[in-house]
Design an enzyme around this catalytic site. Structure first.
Site, PDB file in Angstrom:
ATOM      1  N   GLU A  18      40.632  38.508  31.354  1.00 30.61           N
ATOM      2  CA  GLU A  18      40.337  38.013  32.708  1.00 30.61           C
ATOM      3  C   GLU A  18      39.325  36.878  32.683  1.00 30.61           C
ATOM      4  O   GLU A  18      38.679  36.622  31.683  1.00 30.61           O
ATOM      5  CB  GLU A  18      39.753  39.148  33.572  1.00 30.61           C
ATOM      6  CG  GLU A  18      40.717  39.788  34.541  1.00 30.61           C
ATOM      7  CD  GLU A  18      41.065  38.897  35.750  1.00 30.61           C
ATOM      8  OE1 GLU A  18      40.654  37.725  35.786  1.00 30.61           O
ATOM      9  OE2 GLU A  18      41.767  39.385  36.647  1.00 30.61           O
ATOM     10  N   ASN A 103      34.696  42.873  40.016  1.00 32.26           N
ATOM     11  CA  ASN A 103      35.952  42.287  39.556  1.00 32.26           C
ATOM     12  C   ASN A 103      35.732  40.773  39.482  1.00 32.26           C
ATOM     13  O   ASN A 103      34.730  40.336  38.940  1.00 32.26           O
ATOM     14  CB  ASN A 103      37.123  42.713  40.448  1.00 32.26           C
ATOM     15  CG  ASN A 103      38.446  42.609  39.716  1.00 32.26           C
ATOM     16  OD1 ASN A 103      38.531  42.913  38.533  1.00 32.26           O
ATOM     17  ND2 ASN A 103      39.481  42.171  40.389  1.00 32.26           N
ATOM     18  N   GLU A 121      39.552  52.169  38.519  1.00 32.21           N
ATOM     19  CA  GLU A 121      40.913  52.663  38.381  1.00 32.21           C
ATOM     20  C   GLU A 121      40.911  54.169  38.117  1.00 32.21           C
ATOM     21  O   GLU A 121      40.275  54.638  37.184  1.00 32.21           O
ATOM     22  CB  GLU A 121      41.624  51.945  37.217  1.00 32.21           C
ATOM     23  CG  GLU A 121      41.831  50.451  37.427  1.00 32.21           C
ATOM     24  CD  GLU A 121      40.649  49.570  37.074  1.00 32.21           C
ATOM     25  OE1 GLU A 121      40.840  48.345  37.041  1.00 32.21           O
ATOM     26  OE2 GLU A 121      39.532  50.074  36.855  1.00 32.21           O
ATOM     27  N   ASN A 154      39.519  39.745  44.327  1.00 32.40           N
ATOM     28  CA  ASN A 154      40.054  38.990  43.197  1.00 32.40           C
ATOM     29  C   ASN A 154      39.814  37.495  43.327  1.00 32.40           C
ATOM     30  O   ASN A 154      38.706  37.081  43.631  1.00 32.40           O
ATOM     31  CB  ASN A 154      41.529  39.351  42.985  1.00 32.40           C
ATOM     32  CG  ASN A 154      41.802  39.736  41.539  1.00 32.40           C
ATOM     33  OD1 ASN A 154      41.252  39.142  40.617  1.00 32.40           O
ATOM     34  ND2 ASN A 154      42.610  40.753  41.337  1.00 32.40           N
ATOM     35  N   ASP A 204      46.357  37.450  41.717  1.00 35.21           N
ATOM     36  CA  ASP A 204      45.195  37.885  40.946  1.00 35.21           C
ATOM     37  C   ASP A 204      44.155  36.765  40.952  1.00 35.21           C
ATOM     38  O   ASP A 204      43.707  36.358  42.008  1.00 35.21           O
ATOM     39  CB  ASP A 204      45.660  38.288  39.542  1.00 35.21           C
ATOM     40  CG  ASP A 204      44.699  39.232  38.835  1.00 35.21           C
ATOM     41  OD1 ASP A 204      43.481  39.059  38.981  1.00 35.21           O
ATOM     42  OD2 ASP A 204      45.155  40.143  38.113  1.00 35.21           O
TER      43      ASP A 204
END
Length: 299
Positions: A18, A103, A121, A154, A204
């Site tokens: 990421e 995030n 999660e 995101n 995303d």
């Protein structure tokens, strides 16, 4: 039309690769493996990758004006000293939600860090909804909450004139825009500028190019899409050899290469066999557009 070429430049096999950020001075690409708990730095000249381990999920890393980097580890924003591999906590968020984690994040042109959170999660593809928020952090480490009840905070970026803030809450499957006040960092007047189509997966991470158009990574969609935020029209689709596309940024000479991160999380053996490069970092060339340098956090 120039010929678009996709190549895997870092065979990282990241669980959740990421947050790519190009470091012009060193010709480095920074990125993280969220679940792998490491910050990585790929040297495009030597093709060598270094990493710093973190003690919790690490969601983003961005350069810091005073030197080094800041990263989002768990619910903490930490200073990263690469030479000593030392992490120092600067500020925490979501104290009332210990199961949350940071995030995606990005720094605005003034040097403010915008960073969002989400519920951790429960299983690889299941998150507790509406647990997240969107925060900004200024140079004196003042934290402001802009949004709450976010599912998965995101992708984010700003228009070239800094009057619009673009934002993705992934599970809504939309790309949204807000009016942005660059003096105060406040956001208002939320609206949808693009709704994902069937097959495009979940939006995303994203980045903006020098023409003011957005490039959106499509998780479970195996592609990056280029959209015009003014008209809401998809202009181009770049297909990649893996399905879980997580984020993208421009870099390389003149910022004419698009770097794309991916994940291998939740893939079964058959899927991994068909996607051996899952979790890798890809370079897309020949797009005929350029990006912009990243901003550094002023804190």
């Amino acid at each position: 039309m120039s010929s678009v070429k996709v190549e895997c430049v870092v065979k990282a096999s990241a669980v959740i690769g990421e947050g790519p950020v190009w470091e012009e001075s060193q010709q480095h690409l920074l990125f993280v493996d969220i679940a792998g708990q490491k910050i990585q730095r790929w040297d495009s000249v030597t093709n060598h990758t270094q990493s710093v381990e973190t003690d919790d999920m690490v969601a983003f890393v961005v350069p810091r004006k005073s030197g080094g980097y800041v990263a989002g580890v768990g619910r903490s924003i930490v200073a990263v000293d690469w030479s000593t591999q030392k992490l120092t906590s600067l500020v925490d968020v979501d104290e009332d939600k210990p199961n949350n984690r940071f995030n995606d994040a990005k720094v605005d042109p003034i040097g403010r860090l915008f960073a969002g959170t989400m519920g951790r999660e429960v299983r690889p593809t299941v998150v507790e909804k509406q647990q997240g928020s969107l925060f900004s952090v200024t140079s004196d480490l003042t934290v402001t909450k802009h949004l709450d009840q976010v599912d998965i905070s995101n992708g984010l970026d700003w228009s070239l004139d800094q009057k619009t803030f673009f934002y993705i809450d992934s599970l809504s499957r939309t790309v949204d825009a807000f009016d942005y006040d660059s003096d105060t960092g406040s956001i208002s007047n939320r609206r949808v500028i693009y709704r994902m189509e069937d097959g495009e997966g979940f939006p995303d991470g994203m980045t903006i190019d020098a023409e003011g158009r957005l490039w959106v990574a499509c998780y479970n969609g195996g592609r990056v899409i280029n959209i015009d935020p003014i008209t809401g029209v998809r202009l181009q689709t770049v297909s990649l050899p893996v399905t879980k596309i997580t984020s993208c940024c421009f870099g390389g000479v003149d910022y004419s290469d698009l770097y794309v991160t991916s994940a291998s999380l939740g893939l079964n053996e058959t899927e991994i066999k068909h996607q051996p490069l899952a979790g890798g970092v890809f370079r897309v060339t020949g797009l005929g557009v350029k990006g912009l340098p990243s901003n550094s956090f002023s804190g």
